[in-house]
Design a protein around this motif. Structure first.
Motif, PDB file in Angstrom:
ATOM      1  N   ARG A 249       0.856  -1.191   0.000  1.00 46.51           N
ATOM      2  CA  ARG A 249       0.000   0.000   0.000  1.00 46.51           C
ATOM      3  C   ARG A 249       0.887   1.235   0.000  1.00 46.51           C
ATOM      4  NH1 ARG A 249      -4.695  -1.726   4.438  1.00 46.51           N
ATOM      5  NH2 ARG A 249      -5.148  -3.710   3.425  1.00 46.51           N
ATOM      6  N   GLU A 251       1.120   4.019   1.327  1.00 45.50           N
ATOM      7  CA  GLU A 251       0.617   4.822   2.447  1.00 45.50           C
ATOM      8  C   GLU A 251       1.153   6.242   2.357  1.00 45.50           C
ATOM      9  OE1 GLU A 251      -1.480   3.714   4.658  1.00 45.50           O
ATOM     10  OE2 GLU A 251      -1.285   1.538   4.766  1.00 45.50           O
ATOM     11  N   ARG A 260       3.057   0.897  10.222  1.00 49.18           N
ATOM     12  CA  ARG A 260       2.466   1.226   8.923  1.00 49.18           C
ATOM     13  C   ARG A 260       3.552   1.212   7.861  1.00 49.18           C
ATOM     14  NH1 ARG A 260      -2.260   2.607   8.034  1.00 49.18           N
ATOM     15  NH2 ARG A 260      -2.703   3.342  10.128  1.00 49.18           N
ATOM     16  N   MET A 261       3.565   0.160   7.066  1.00 43.93           N
ATOM     17  CA  MET A 261       4.622   0.010   6.071  1.00 43.93           C
ATOM     18  C   MET A 261       4.020   0.080   4.667  1.00 43.93           C
ATOM     19  SD  MET A 261       5.865  -3.392   7.955  1.00 43.93           S
ATOM     20  CE  MET A 261       7.517  -3.758   7.373  1.00 43.93           C
ATOM     21  N   GLU A 331      -5.056  -0.921  16.164  1.00 44.84           N
ATOM     22  CA  GLU A 331      -5.512  -2.148  15.487  1.00 44.84           C
ATOM     23  C   GLU A 331      -4.354  -3.080  15.144  1.00 44.84           C
ATOM     24  OE1 GLU A 331      -7.674  -1.411  11.863  1.00 44.84           O
ATOM     25  OE2 GLU A 331      -7.243  -3.402  11.081  1.00 44.84           O
ATOM     26  N   VAL A 332      -4.551  -4.354  15.501  1.00 48.14           N
ATOM     27  CA  VAL A 332      -3.580  -5.346  15.048  1.00 48.14           C
ATOM     28  C   VAL A 332      -4.251  -6.351  14.113  1.00 48.14           C
ATOM     29  CG1 VAL A 332      -3.823  -6.693  17.190  1.00 48.14           C
ATOM     30  CG2 VAL A 332      -1.843  -7.034  15.815  1.00 48.14           C
ATOM     31  N   SER A 373      -8.309 -10.924   9.520  1.00 45.02           N
ATOM     32  CA  SER A 373      -7.184 -10.360   8.775  1.00 45.02           C
ATOM     33  C   SER A 373      -6.200  -9.706   9.739  1.00 45.02           C
ATOM     34  CB  SER A 373      -7.740  -9.324   7.798  1.00 45.02           C
ATOM     35  OG  SER A 373      -6.687  -8.641   7.190  1.00 45.02           O
ATOM     36  N   GLY A 375      -2.189  -8.295  10.489  1.00 46.92           N
ATOM     37  CA  GLY A 375      -0.919  -7.881   9.922  1.00 46.92           C
ATOM     38  C   GLY A 375       0.205  -8.580  10.682  1.00 46.92           C
ATOM     39  N   ARG A 378       2.542  -6.074  12.322  1.00 44.02           N
ATOM     40  CA  ARG A 378       1.967  -5.450  13.531  1.00 44.02           C
ATOM     41  C   ARG A 378       1.961  -6.416  14.696  1.00 44.02           C
ATOM     42  NH1 ARG A 378      -2.970  -1.528  11.799  1.00 44.02           N
ATOM     43  NH2 ARG A 378      -1.710  -0.406  10.273  1.00 44.02           N
TER      44      ARG A 378
HETATM   45  P1  ATP Z   1      -5.340   0.882   9.147  1.00 44.93           P
HETATM   46  O1  ATP Z   1      -6.702   1.426   9.511  1.00 44.93           O
HETATM   47  O2  ATP Z   1      -4.384   0.812  10.294  1.00 44.93           O
HETATM   48  O3  ATP Z   1      -4.779   1.492   7.902  1.00 44.93           O
HETATM   49  P2  ATP Z   1      -6.770  -1.138   7.776  1.00 44.93           P
HETATM   50  O4  ATP Z   1      -8.063  -1.139   8.508  1.00 44.93           O
HETATM   51  O5  ATP Z   1      -6.666  -0.468   6.466  1.00 44.93           O
HETATM   52  O6  ATP Z   1      -5.590  -0.638   8.739  1.00 44.93           O
HETATM   53  P3  ATP Z   1      -7.014  -3.814   6.858  1.00 44.93           P
HETATM   54  O7  ATP Z   1      -7.208  -3.449   5.446  1.00 44.93           O
HETATM   55  O8  ATP Z   1      -8.184  -4.296   7.634  1.00 44.93           O
HETATM   56  O9  ATP Z   1      -6.287  -2.631   7.633  1.00 44.93           O
HETATM   57  O10 ATP Z   1      -5.830  -4.880   6.925  1.00 44.93           O
HETATM   58  C1  ATP Z   1      -5.776  -5.918   7.886  1.00 44.93           C
HETATM   59  C2  ATP Z   1      -4.547  -5.832   8.747  1.00 44.93           C
HETATM   60  O11 ATP Z   1      -3.384  -5.617   7.962  1.00 44.93           O
HETATM   61  C3  ATP Z   1      -4.556  -4.690   9.736  1.00 44.93           C
HETATM   62  O12 ATP Z   1      -5.249  -5.057  10.909  1.00 44.93           O
HETATM   63  C4  ATP Z   1      -3.088  -4.482  10.007  1.00 44.93           C
HETATM   64  O13 ATP Z   1      -2.631  -5.363  11.015  1.00 44.93           O
HETATM   65  C5  ATP Z   1      -2.439  -4.859   8.699  1.00 44.93           C
HETATM   66  N1  ATP Z   1      -2.036  -3.662   7.938  1.00 44.93           N
HETATM   67  C6  ATP Z   1      -2.816  -2.885   7.170  1.00 44.93           C
HETATM   68  N2  ATP Z   1      -2.103  -1.886   6.616  1.00 44.93           N
HETATM   69  C7  ATP Z   1      -0.831  -2.041   7.046  1.00 44.93           C
HETATM   70  C8  ATP Z   1       0.388  -1.343   6.819  1.00 44.93           C
HETATM   71  N3  ATP Z   1       0.442  -0.280   6.009  1.00 44.93           N
HETATM   72  N4  ATP Z   1       1.520  -1.791   7.433  1.00 44.93           N
HETATM   73  C9  ATP Z   1       1.480  -2.873   8.238  1.00 44.93           C
HETATM   74  N5  ATP Z   1       0.366  -3.573   8.483  1.00 44.93           N
HETATM   75  C10 ATP Z   1      -0.780  -3.178   7.898  1.00 44.93           C
END
Ligand code: ATP
Length: 513
Positions: A249, A251, A260-261, A331-332, A373, A375, A378
């Motif tokens: 992503r 970001e 957040r990677m 959120e994890v 789901s 991460g 995380r």
């Molecule tokens: P956030 O709100 O923190 O951006 P999200 O709700 O977009 O997360 P999901 O799309 O539900 O996240 O993805 C499921 C899981 O993937 C998240 O709970 C998180 O642990 C992990 N995740 C999502 N984006 C990242 C990221 N940029 N870097 C690391 N882990 C991530």
């Protein structure tokens, strides 16, 4: 110590002890991309194994999948990512820094809420037992003023997000007088939508039609393979497909280390069910996943659920499992009831029938889905940030840093030290390792004093150290030293394997789920 400082220390520790390095560090790094070092890789693999086994090994109706990262571009139209996987971004014209508009507003609200809390805490201390918080909140002028600001901005913010109203997001930033943390100015651009998917070209021709994406989630690889797995595995509803893999992503704001990677790893499981049973399975998986986290023993109070107010376009119920990181509860993992949104859309976009034939009801339908789901990175961060402990050793007054990683996840389970480099002690130490290295990771260390060797193993979270000394050569006993209590006991050398296997056993952990 401030939580922010602790977080910095954890990041430094992860680098110093071979857990995590900045990607391409010799070229000054690549923002929000990280590499896992020798200890990080082992820890990460152990987390993966815990998740994978908890899904596929102990549930006979959950099977695995390893789909490709590249997928047909239509996948991302069907999933809604091309049109809706956006974040609102805003630039500060003076600092040229880019921010997520929603994050700027959220941080502003968090600051106001912290201010209110500070007032409440101060008053509570002042009045002691007689403190009536409710009364204070409704009578103190400063608290009332700040609370009404929070309520007003929050209401506008939620509406703006729901309606995708970008000018209103900018107006909120202006009205709240939010300044750029770098330039300190309020000189903002308009808010624009920014799609988070990375795109690239397939083959050598650069045409629009050849544009493909790096997957932003692993879930779609499961959906497009639903029929393949269901048919070849002769799966009956309910059943699940689990997958571990990279997601990408772009970001906008990628701070906070591996939280957040831009390239990260997900562990996702899609559970296919009969329509109408989704709330039952949604609650089932919420509880199951929480149990999986808590079974690691990092402290039940470190976890909480957060139910979503604003649901994603595909969901009819969603909750996060949040962990208390040094940066706060975050959120994890997400548990989402995705209805038939994904399979239904793939049916539409591909023109292929993606249905399940229910032999009992004698009818075809598109299954519903509940997904879990998490991460991986995380999860890794939750383990290392929880493990990092600075303490003073009572007996010597010395400082030590110990990583209290759950034993079953520790990168190295056992370190074996010969007391000295002579009299056959190194040979005996090596012999112990040669027997045990097939069961778990062992390290041999002969440099420096035993105390310093203990500190090095504490710093990477090794739960057990064995010392081979003069007495070992006489009666074949060794001292075993426990990481967390630092207690030492003398035990027969041939019992080391049994004692440690019991403590680091994945099997015992899985049985407790
Ligand atoms: P956030 O709100 O923190 O951006 P999200 O709700 O977009 O997360 P999901 O799309 O539900 O996240 O993805 C499921 C899981 O993937 C998240 O709970 C998180 O642990 C992990 N995740 C999502 N984006 C990242 C990221 N940029 N870097 C690391 N882990 C991530």
């Amino acid at each position: 110590m401030a939580q922010e400082d602790i977080f910095k220390k954890i990041i430094a520790h992860c680098k110093e002890y071979g857990f995590i390095f900045q990607s391409s560090e010799i070229y000054d790094g690549l923002s929000a991309v990280y590499d896992y070092g020798q200890n990080g890789t082992e820890l990460k693999n152990n987390i993966k194994q815990y998740w994978w086994d908890a899904m596929t090994k102990i549930n006979e109706n959950i099977v695995g999948l390893d789909a490709a990262i590249f997928m047909h571009p239509k996948t991302w139209e069907a999933s809604g990512h091309v049109s809706a996987f956006n974040d609102p971004l805003i630039d500060n014209k003076d600092s040229k820094k880019r921010y997520r508009a929603d994050v700027l507003i959220e941080e502003y609200l968090e600051k106001l809420e912290a201010k209110i809390q500070k007032e409440v805490d101060k008053a509570s201390q002042h009045f002691g037992k007689n403190f009536d918080e409710q009364k204070f909140r409704t009578t103190n002028q400063r608290v009332i003023a700040n609370q009404s600001k929070v309520d007003e901005i929050k209401a506008r913010f939620i509406q703006a997000l729901e309606k995708n109203n970008l000018p209103e997001l900018k107006k909120i930033i202006e009205d709240a007088e939010i300044v750029c943390p770098v330039s300190g100015s309020k000189n903002w651009t308009d808010v624009r939508q920014f799609n988070l998917m990375f795109s690239t070209q397939l083959g050598s021709v650069t045409e629009e039609t050849n544009t493909i994406y790096l997957r932003p989630e692993t879930a779609q690889g499961i959906f497009v393979n639903y029929l393949n797995v269901q048919k070849t595995g002769r799966m009956k509803l309910p059943f699940g497909i689990a997958q571990i893999g990279k997601a990408f992503r772009n970001e906008i704001v990628a701070r906070q280390f591996i939280f957040r990677m831009r390239e990260f790893e997900q562990m996702e499981m899609q559970y296919f069910i009969k329509p109408g049973t989704e709330m039952e399975w949604y609650n089932y998986w919420k509880e199951k996943r929480m149990k999986w986290h808590k079974a690691l023993g990092m402290g039940d109070e470190k976890y909480r659920f957060h139910d979503h107010d604003k649901l994603a376009h595909y969901a009819n119920a969603a909750a996060d499992i949040e962990f208390q990181f040094p940066i706060g509860f975050r959120e994890v993992e997400g548990i989402h009831s995705r209805t038939d949104f994904d399979l239904g859309n793939h049916e539409k976009y591909s023109g292929k029938k993606i249905q399940y034939f229910d032999t009992e009801e004698n009818r075809n339908f598109v299954p519903y889905v509940v997904e879990t789901s998490i991460g991986l990175d995380r999860m890794f961060l939750s383990v290392v940030s929880n493990a990092y402990t600075e303490e003073t050793v009572e007996s010597t007054g010395e400082q030590r840093i110990v990583m209290r990683i759950p034993e079953v996840l520790a990168p190295t389970k056992l370190a074996v030290f010969p007391l000295t480099k002579k009299d056959g002690m190194p040979e005996k130490a090596r012999k112990i390792i040669d027997e045990l290295k097939f069961d778990f990771n062992c390290q041999y260390e002969e440099k420096d004093t035993i105390g310093r060797r203990y500190r090095r193993q504490d710093a990477i979270g090794t739960p057990f150290c064995i010392t081979v000394d003069h007495q070992t050569l006489k009666d074949d006993t060794v001292t075993i030293r426990h990481r967390d209590t630092m207690e030492q006991e003398r035990i027969p050398a041939n019992e080391v394997g049994k004692i440690i296997t019991e403590k680091v056993s994945m099997k015992n952990l899985l049985k407790s789920l």
